[in-house]
Every structure is written in C-alpha cells, then in structure tokens.
Design a protein around this motif. Structure first.
Motif, mmCIF file in Angstrom:
data_model
loop_
_atom_site.group_PDB
_atom_site.id
_atom_site.type_symbol
_atom_site.label_atom_id
_atom_site.label_comp_id
_atom_site.label_asym_id
_atom_site.label_seq_id
_atom_site.Cartn_x
_atom_site.Cartn_y
_atom_site.Cartn_z
ATOM 1 N N GLY A 129 0.801 -1.239 0.000
ATOM 2 C CA GLY A 129 0.000 0.000 0.000
ATOM 3 C C GLY A 129 0.826 1.277 0.000
ATOM 4 N N LYS A 130 2.104 1.173 -0.345
ATOM 5 C CA LYS A 130 2.950 2.374 -0.316
ATOM 6 C C LYS A 130 2.481 3.386 -1.370
ATOM 7 N N THR A 131 2.244 2.879 -2.576
ATOM 8 C CA THR A 131 1.786 3.784 -3.632
ATOM 9 C C THR A 131 0.412 4.358 -3.277
ATOM 10 N N MET A 132 -0.426 3.503 -2.699
ATOM 11 C CA MET A 132 -1.767 3.972 -2.302
ATOM 12 C C MET A 132 -1.663 5.122 -1.304
ATOM 13 N N LEU A 133 -0.748 4.993 -0.352
ATOM 14 C CA LEU A 133 -0.578 6.042 0.657
ATOM 15 C C LEU A 133 -0.235 7.371 -0.004
ATOM 16 N N ALA A 134 0.694 7.307 -0.956
ATOM 17 C CA ALA A 134 1.124 8.537 -1.624
ATOM 18 C C ALA A 134 -0.025 9.129 -2.441
ATOM 19 N N LYS A 135 -0.780 8.261 -3.112
ATOM 20 C CA LYS A 135 -1.912 8.750 -3.917
ATOM 21 C C LYS A 135 -2.979 9.336 -3.015
ATOM 22 N N ALA A 136 -3.244 8.654 -1.892
ATOM 23 C CA ALA A 136 -4.313 9.116 -1.011
ATOM 24 C C ALA A 136 -3.979 10.482 -0.441
ATOM 25 N N VAL A 137 -2.721 10.677 -0.039
ATOM 26 C CA VAL A 137 -2.380 11.961 0.568
ATOM 27 C C VAL A 137 -2.456 13.072 -0.480
ATOM 28 N N ALA A 138 -2.105 12.753 -1.718
ATOM 29 C CA ALA A 138 -2.227 13.755 -2.793
ATOM 30 C C ALA A 138 -3.703 14.085 -3.006
ATOM 31 N N GLU B 17 -6.234 13.725 -0.916
ATOM 32 C CA GLU B 17 -6.895 14.388 0.211
ATOM 33 C C GLU B 17 -6.406 15.828 0.407
ATOM 34 N N THR B 18 -5.282 16.174 -0.202
ATOM 35 C CA THR B 18 -4.802 17.550 -0.075
ATOM 36 C C THR B 18 -5.017 18.333 -1.381
ATOM 37 N N ASP B 19 -5.745 17.717 -2.318
ATOM 38 C CA ASP B 19 -5.979 18.327 -3.631
ATOM 39 C C ASP B 19 -4.674 18.670 -4.333
ATOM 40 N N ALA B 20 -3.689 17.817 -4.143
ATOM 41 C CA ALA B 20 -2.390 18.048 -4.793
ATOM 42 C C ALA B 20 -2.288 17.160 -6.030
ATOM 43 N N THR B 21 -1.470 17.611 -6.981
ATOM 44 C CA THR B 21 -1.215 16.772 -8.157
ATOM 45 C C THR B 21 -0.258 15.662 -7.735
ATOM 46 N N PHE B 22 -0.565 14.446 -8.163
ATOM 47 C CA PHE B 22 0.291 13.305 -7.835
ATOM 48 C C PHE B 22 1.200 13.060 -9.036
ATOM 49 N N ILE B 23 2.503 13.116 -8.808
ATOM 50 C CA ILE B 23 3.437 12.888 -9.920
ATOM 51 C C ILE B 23 4.361 11.746 -9.539
ATOM 52 N N LYS B 24 4.226 10.661 -10.265
ATOM 53 C CA LYS B 24 5.015 9.468 -9.912
ATOM 54 C C LYS B 24 6.088 9.186 -10.959
ATOM 55 N N MET B 25 7.241 8.789 -10.470
ATOM 56 C CA MET B 25 8.304 8.356 -11.370
ATOM 57 C C MET B 25 8.866 7.050 -10.826
ATOM 58 N N ALA B 26 9.073 6.075 -11.695
ATOM 59 C CA ALA B 26 9.589 4.786 -11.217
ATOM 60 C C ALA B 26 11.095 4.732 -11.411
ATOM 61 N N GLY B 27 11.829 4.563 -10.315
ATOM 62 C CA GLY B 27 13.290 4.530 -10.374
ATOM 63 C C GLY B 27 13.797 3.468 -11.327
ATOM 64 N N SER B 28 13.146 2.323 -11.329
ATOM 65 C CA SER B 28 13.626 1.227 -12.168
ATOM 66 C C SER B 28 13.533 1.606 -13.644
#
Ligand code: ATP
Length: 409
Positions: A197-206, A208-219
């Motif tokens: 649920g790590k990705t879920m946590l990051a998405k949820a906080v974005a 709930e704060t009306d923030a844009t979620f920007i994800k980049m995969a290190g791999s």
C-alpha cells in the motif's frame, strides 16, 4: 556470392570423334580465340568494377566525415518560451539564460511555446526535439486527483497517520510549523514488502490535499530512459513546481539510490549522476513551496545513506504486511462492490491468509469473484474464496524458486 547474370557465357569446346586431325586443331584454335575474347571482356569489366568500387569508397569516406562533423558540432538545449513578432524567446537549459533568437526558416511555422529545441553557438534554433514530452509523459505518471482515499487503505492506520503528519500537515497547515519554529520533514520514505500500500498512501495523501500526484519509477529511469535519468529527475521537480500543490512519488528509489559499488561501468556512472541530481534537487527543496516528496522501496538495505541525511528523506515509515485484523479490513475494502454471501466470515478468512500482502488479498478477492462467475453465480461464497486461495497457493508453489528469498528492510 551470387554470380552476375550478365557475365559472358563460358565458351565450350565440342570435339567430335569423327573429326579429322586438322578439323580438331581448327576447333581448338577457335576455342582459344573465344577464350581470349571472354578474358578481355572480363578484364574490362573488372577494371570498371574496381573504378566504381573506388568511387563508392570515396563516397563512404565523405559521408563518414560529414557524420563525424555533425556529431561533433555541439548544439545546446533550450526551451521555447514565447513566439513574438521580433523573434523567438528561448531559455537555455543549464544556465537558464533567456535569449531572443531566430529559427531556421524550415522550423518557423512549427515552433510552439514549451517546445524543446537544439540551438547553435549563436543561439539560432537548429532542430525541434520532440522526444521530451514523450519521455516526460512516459517516465512520469501525472494524476490531478488520484481516486484513492484514506478509507481505501486497510491495516496500516498508524502509517496513514504518520504520512498525514509528515505530508498533509505541511501542505494544509504550514503556519503550524512556522509557529512552532520547526521545518517539516523534507522527504518521506516508505519502505516494506511489495504490495503493502505504499503507492496507495502517496496517492491518497495527494488526493486528500488536492495536490497533483506525480510518480516516477526509479527502475524505469535506469532501464528505459538510459542517459536521460538526471534530466528527467530535474524535469520531475520542475513539473512539480509548475503544478503545485504537488506530491512527488519516486517508486523503487533503490534503483537510482543504491549504495555505491566499486564497479566503474558506465551504467553505474549514469545511475550515480541520476542520484546526484536527485540529491541536489532535494537540497534545493526549501524554496519549492507546496511540493512534498515521497519515495518507496522494498530494498531498504540497499539504499545509499546519502539519501537518508537530514533535509533529504528524513522521515522513514515502515509499511509492513498486514496483521490479521488488517487483512480482515483489506478483505472488506476489496469486496465492497461484491455481492458476498452470508457464509463468508472475513475474520476467519483473514486468519488463513497468513503473510498475504494487501495486493495479494486484492487479487484473491478478484479470483474468488471469477470462481463465482464460472459457476454462473453473482453471489460470491466462502467456497469461492477457498478455491481462489488454493489456486493462488498452487500457482505460488509452481513459481517459487528454491532457495531463500529474503527481503531486508
Ligand atoms: N493496505 C492496503 N489496503 C488496501 N488495499 C491494498 C493495500 N495494500 C495493497 N493493496 C492493494 O494492492 C494494490 C497495490 O498496492 P500498492 O501499489 O500501493 O503497493 P506498493 O506497496 O506500492 O507495492 P510495490 O512495492 O510493489 O510498488 C493496490 O492497488 C490495492 O488494490
């Protein structure tokens, strides 16, 4: 090698046993004459082929030289800022110098603000580079409002609380930190096994704060965008600045921030450059306003300590596999939309799912639904969950590679 079809035929010598000695001699002479002719003709062709070969060789050399010059005449990168009547305003990458310049006539009609271009020493635009938006779009997942809420996350309430404190509060209540006189955590690192649920946590906080979620995969930075890693990291932070409030989420950060090894391969150097860029972006993070940065790894043991220093990822949150009550909650979450029969006791089922991650529980629920469908039912029964469990366990047994698989956090 195939022989050219237009080569002259090989002359044949036909000697009839009935021939007289004189006739034979004449035939042989004639044959000899023909051989000489063919030989002359072949000589001629050989020499013209050699001439042609020489010409082609020269052409190749010329092309090689031109290619070298093209390769070595460096161009600089810039972004088109504005198209004006007086010319094109560009901003050069690296030094951020703004220049009013011109484009080659063939590019004039094609340019738009935001384009990435190559410029020469005198700042004239030489080429329009169209790959940045592509690789930016490919390398980053941008979501203005991810559809995940805190209540969609089960079994890790303490982690949700910690993430809210470290990410949400600085975004929604920055004055509190000012008044208390402390800096909010710079970066939050979530670590733990896959699918917890790590990705879920990051998405949820974005969300709930009306923030844009920007994800980049290190791999992916390491595998897919070779040579572009540090630029993409810079782009990531620039983009977050443009879209604030924003939550940056770097998944599998271990791929770009692993401990330094002794090996000096170019791949490593490239990864190092990407990590250095990440560190320098994080160090300049104070001025970035409403941008919060999060990262995740399931290989905490591999991380270079440089990224864990204060001011970088200085808030570590472990996200473990769920305990039985957590598994029960996750089962409830993932069956919310399902028509579950009364004989399904989630607490009991959760006990059985020992060592299951949230992702595995979600997959199990879907699989149980599939069993019901196969049986022509819309209601999902305990038997479906048991069948799904057996299927998952069987599949696991078949795919398990002998030997210990240890994750160290
Ligand atoms: N705690 C949880 N509560 C509810 N669902 C969960 C939970 N953990 C995982 N899931 C389910 O598993 C899916 C994958 O989870 P997620 O991508 O957040 O895991 P992760 O920890 O980021 O994994 P990875 O390390 O593999 O990237 C989610 O979309 C969700 O369906």
């Amino acid at each position: 090698m195939s022989r050219s079809p237009s080569l002259p035929d090989r002359p044949r010598l036909d000697l009839d046993p009935e021939m007289s000695e004189a006739e034979r001699l004449a035939a042989i002479r004639q044959h000899y004459e023909r051989l000489l002719n063919v030989n002359d003709e072949l000589d001629e062709r050989l020499s013209s082929a050699t001439d042609r070969q020489e010409e082609l060789r020269e052409e190749v050399e010329q092309l090689k030289r031109r290619n070298e010059t093209l390769k070595t005449s460096s161009l600089y990168l810039a972004t088109v800022e504005e198209l004006t009547d007086d010319g094109v305003v560009i901003k050069q990458h690296g030094n951020n110098q703004e220049v009013l310049t011109e484009a080659s006539p063939h590019l004039d009609s094609e340019l738009e603000a935001g384009d990435r271009v190559a410029i020469n020493d005198s700042f004239a635009i030489q080429q329009l580079l169209d790959d940045e938006t592509d690789s930016r779009a490919q390398a980053m997942e941008i979501d203005d409002s991810p559809a995940i809420a805190y209540e969609d996350i089960g079994g890790i309430d303490e982690q949700v609380r910690e993430v809210r404190e470290a990410v949400e509060d600085p975004l929604t209540n920055p004055e509190m930190f000012e008044q208390v006189g402390i800096q909010p955590p710079s970066g939050v690192l979530l670590y733990g096994p896959p699918g917890t649920g790590k990705t879920m946590l990051a998405k949820a906080v974005a969300n709930e704060t009306d923030a844009t979620f920007i994800k980049m995969a290190g791999s992916e930075l390491v595998r897919k965008f070779i040579g572009e890693g540090s630029r993409l990291v810079r782009d990531l932070f620039d983009l977050a600045g443009e879209r604030e409030p924003a939550v940056i989420f770097i998944d599998e950060i271990d791929a770009v921030a692993a401990k330094r090894t002794d090996s000096k391969t170019s791949g490593d150097a490239e990864v190092q450059r990407t990590m250095m860029q990440l560190l320098s972006e994080m160090d300049g993070f104070d001025d970035r306003g409403d941008v919060r940065i999060m990262a995740a790894t399931n290989r905490f043991d591999m991380l270079d300590e440089a990224i864990l220093r204060p001011g970088r990822f200085d808030r570590l949150i472990e996200v473990p596999k769920p305990a039985p009550e957590g598994r029960e909650r996750i089962l409830e979450i993932h069956t919310r939309e399902m028509n579950v029969a009364d004989d399904v006791d989630f607490a009991d089922l959760a006990e059985q799912l020992e060592d299951y991650s949230g992702a595995e529980i979600a997959a199990l629920a879907t699989e149980a639904g599939m069993f019901a469908i196969r049986d022509g039912r819309t209601e999902v029964r305990r038997q479906d969950f048991d069948d799904a469990y057996e299927k998952v366990e069987d599949a696991d047994e078949q795919t398990t590679i002998p030997g210990p698989t240890t994750y160290q956090y």
